[in-house]
Every structure is written in C-alpha cells, then in structure tokens.
Design a protein around this motif. Structure first.
Motif, PDB file in Angstrom:
ATOM      1  N   ALA A 125       0.775  -1.242  -0.084  1.00  0.00           N
ATOM      2  CA  ALA A 125       0.106   0.017  -0.008  1.00  0.00           C
ATOM      3  C   ALA A 125       0.916   1.420   0.123  1.00  0.00           C
ATOM      4  O   ALA A 125       0.589   2.214  -0.664  1.00  0.00           O
ATOM      5  CB  ALA A 125      -0.954   0.160   1.257  1.00  0.00           C
ATOM      6  N   ALA A 126       1.963   1.291   0.642  1.00  0.00           N
ATOM      7  CA  ALA A 126       2.750   2.421   0.769  1.00  0.00           C
ATOM      8  C   ALA A 126       3.467   2.652  -0.146  1.00  0.00           C
ATOM      9  O   ALA A 126       3.732   3.759  -0.977  1.00  0.00           O
ATOM     10  CB  ALA A 126       3.871   2.320   1.921  1.00  0.00           C
ATOM     11  N   LEU A 127       3.985   1.591  -1.149  1.00  0.00           N
ATOM     12  CA  LEU A 127       4.231   1.747  -2.310  1.00  0.00           C
ATOM     13  C   LEU A 127       3.821   2.364  -3.502  1.00  0.00           C
ATOM     14  O   LEU A 127       3.923   3.208  -4.196  1.00  0.00           O
ATOM     15  CB  LEU A 127       5.136   0.517  -2.883  1.00  0.00           C
ATOM     16  CG  LEU A 127       5.725   0.119  -4.136  1.00  0.00           C
ATOM     17  CD1 LEU A 127       6.939   1.056  -4.207  1.00  0.00           C
ATOM     18  CD2 LEU A 127       6.121  -0.938  -4.693  1.00  0.00           C
ATOM     19  N   GLY A 128       2.328   1.867  -3.397  1.00  0.00           N
ATOM     20  CA  GLY A 128       1.370   2.285  -4.727  1.00  0.00           C
ATOM     21  C   GLY A 128       1.202   3.721  -4.164  1.00  0.00           C
ATOM     22  O   GLY A 128       0.845   4.692  -5.086  1.00  0.00           O
ATOM     23  N   THR A 129       0.981   4.122  -2.803  1.00  0.00           N
ATOM     24  CA  THR A 129       0.590   5.683  -2.532  1.00  0.00           C
ATOM     25  C   THR A 129       1.756   6.354  -2.820  1.00  0.00           C
ATOM     26  O   THR A 129       1.325   7.279  -3.493  1.00  0.00           O
ATOM     27  CB  THR A 129       0.258   5.510  -1.019  1.00  0.00           C
ATOM     28  OG1 THR A 129      -0.459   4.857  -0.689  1.00  0.00           O
ATOM     29  CG2 THR A 129       0.269   7.007  -0.485  1.00  0.00           C
ATOM     30  N   ALA A 130       2.978   6.007  -2.662  1.00  0.00           N
ATOM     31  CA  ALA A 130       4.121   6.756  -2.803  1.00  0.00           C
ATOM     32  C   ALA A 130       4.374   7.124  -4.419  1.00  0.00           C
ATOM     33  O   ALA A 130       4.669   8.226  -4.852  1.00  0.00           O
ATOM     34  CB  ALA A 130       5.483   6.085  -2.480  1.00  0.00           C
ATOM     35  N   VAL A 131       4.138   6.051  -5.275  1.00  0.00           N
ATOM     36  CA  VAL A 131       4.109   6.168  -6.690  1.00  0.00           C
ATOM     37  C   VAL A 131       3.170   7.076  -7.236  1.00  0.00           C
ATOM     38  O   VAL A 131       3.326   7.802  -8.090  1.00  0.00           O
ATOM     39  CB  VAL A 131       4.303   4.711  -7.202  1.00  0.00           C
ATOM     40  CG1 VAL A 131       4.124   4.998  -9.012  1.00  0.00           C
ATOM     41  CG2 VAL A 131       5.392   4.059  -7.121  1.00  0.00           C
TER      42      VAL A 131
END
Length: 318
Positions: A125-131
C-alpha cells in the motif's frame, strides 16, 4: 509472488488498478491542456505581460488576460484531497476489512506471523501510494512550468501549487495511509475507520494550510527601503500583508501613518514623524522549497509515529 505478499496483492489489486487509471487520465488531460497553453504562449498574446502579481491586460479593452489554467488548478485540487482519498479508500480497509470479517484469524492460523502479515500489506500500500502521489506531483510540476509565477498563470504560493506538488504531497499521502491503517486497526469497522480518517486527515490538512498562512514554519523576509524611492517590486514574492514604517530607534508603525505613494508627500510625512525607512514582509519564490521540506518533515514524522503506534498495537489487537 508467494504467501502474504500474494494475498496482499490479491486484496489490493483493484485499488492499484484504480490508481493507474487515475494517473493515466490525469496524464492525458495534462498533455492536452499543456499543449494548448504552449500554443497560446507562442502566439504572442502574452508577450507584453510582465511577471508579477498585477494582472496582465488585453490591449483593446484593458480586461485581465489569463492562460487556461483552471484544469491545472483542478489537478492541484485533486492532489490536495489525495491524502484523504488514500486514507479512506486504501488505508481504512487495509486492516479494517479483515478485522471486521475476522478473516485475519484464518491467515494467522496458517503459521504466518503478525509482523509478516502486516508488513506485506502495508509495504504494498505504501509503495502504491508513494508512486501515485509522486507521479501526480511531478505531473503537476510539468504542466505548471509554462505558467509558473506569472500574472497570467499560477503563483507558487497558491494552495494548489504549494500543497499539490513536490515531496510534501508524497508525505501527506503516506500520512493519510497511516491514519487510515491505524483507524482500521482500532475501530474494527471499515466505515468507522473511514469516518475517523476523513476527520483526522481533513483537520491536519487545515492545520498545514494555517501554518502556511501564519508563516509558522517558514518565517518571512523583511524588505526595507527609504520612503522617497520606489520600493523593490513585489514580483513573485508571497506578501504577508504587513507593511509599515520604521523610526530611527527601530520602532515599526503602520503604513497608515503616512498613506502616500513614493514621492515628496511621503518624504515630508516620514520626516515629520521621525521615520527613516519603510518595510514590507514577504516570502520570496525560493521559499517554495523551504515550505516543501518543512511540510515533508512534519507530515512524514507524523506518519512514522502513527506507523510505530500501529505496529505496537498489533501485539494486542490482532
């Protein structure tokens, strides 16, 4: 892709797909409207316009003249509410759905540790949010570039530009995700977690805007000039609205004491009242990055604190 990471992907792939659709749609609109902005600039319609806060006017009728920047402001508005959207639709169900349905017990009974179960979910979730947030911030910056800090465009201190671009947007989106995740863990209900996430992220967003207006984290500069010479042009500075006069002893009084433009009348008034100079307070355009990094440190720090609280509570709540 195996184990908990595969399960996390299965549960979040719909959200990832929605994020990709939003990003592609925003990129297509940005390319279309930015091309229109460049065509308008190349046409020569704005060649007579000076940079600065004063409106650029049309020669025939004197009416203000602007580029078509409303779609750009709409992207900035989307970026402003992105932390709320991420927190409500991605963060709140991250743990809240399994807690509400009780499916986490089945996963944990298969020999999967709590740390592994949580880490795989939150990392994805954090990776998707950051991207997503980083791409939208870069997209706004690229679209904004032809109209940056121009009277016919968008100034750096407008909320859509100052908050909707740069690294602070990524920190804000991760903060929204952290709020939603913690709320889902605590409430065990997705709707309740979403409501709390909306309340908390909205309140923090208002607080951040207040710190900007109050110059709480990035103090303004003071520009001093004598009263009988024209003062330095405001240009792309963000004025605090504080103007005044300075006596020989250093006391600062309101500009209303001598309400005259630069010239003989102002000089006579200042001499009669013992004023030796005048001043105004503003933040120069270079402070854009000071605001960005201050917001990034604030929101990123809050996100880390919430993440730590979530990890500590996992031992008792799951």
């Amino acid at each position: 892709m195996k184990g908990t990471l595969w399960l996390a992907w299965r549960q979040q792939r719909a959200l990832v797909a929605c994020a990709v659709v939003v990003l592609l749609a925003a990129a297509a609109l940005a390319a279309y409207f930015r091309a229109g902005m460049l065509d308008d600039l190349r046409s020569g319609l704005f060649d007579h316009c000076d940079p600065g806060p004063l409106y650029c006017t049309r020669a025939p009728d004197g009416l203000p003249q602007f580029l078509d920047v409303e779609p750009l402001r709409l992207l900035g508005a989307l970026n402003l509410v992105l932390p709320v959207l991420v927190g409500v639709f991605w963060g709140a169900p991250l743990l809240g759905r399994d807690r509400e349905l009780g499916t986490h017990r089945m996963v944990l009974s298969q020999g999967v540790g709590r740390a592994q179960w949580f880490a795989s979910r939150f990392a994805l979730a954090a990776l998707g949010t950051a991207v997503l947030s980083g791409a939208l911030a870069l997209l706004f910056r690229w679209w904004w570039e032809p109209a940056v800090n121009r009277s016919y465009g968008v100034f750096w201190y407008e909320a859509t530009a100052l908050t909707g671009s740069g690294p602070s947007l990524v920190a804000a989106a991760l903060f929204g995700l952290a709020v939603g995740t913690l709320a889902g863990l605590l409430t065990r209900r997705v709707l309740s977690a979403a409501a709390w996430t909306l309340l908390v992220t909205g309140a923090v967003a208002v607080l951040v805007q207040w710190t900007h207006r109050a110059r709480l984290l990035v103090p303004p500069h003071r520009y001093v000039s004598d009263g009988w010479q024209p003062k330095e042009p405001m240009g792309d500075k963000w004025s605090t609205g504080h103007y005044g006069l300075i006596t020989g002893s250093g006391r600062r009084d309101s500009a209303a004491e001598c309400p005259f433009p630069s010239g003989r009348e102002l000089r006579e008034c200042m001499t009669g009242h013992g004023y030796v100079s005048r001043y105004y307070e503003a933040n120069p355009a270079g402070d854009y990055w000071a605001f960005q990094w201050a917001d990034t440190a604030l929101l990123g720090g809050l996100a880390l604190v919430l993440l730590l609280v979530t990890v500590l509570l996992l031992r008792r709540r799951v």
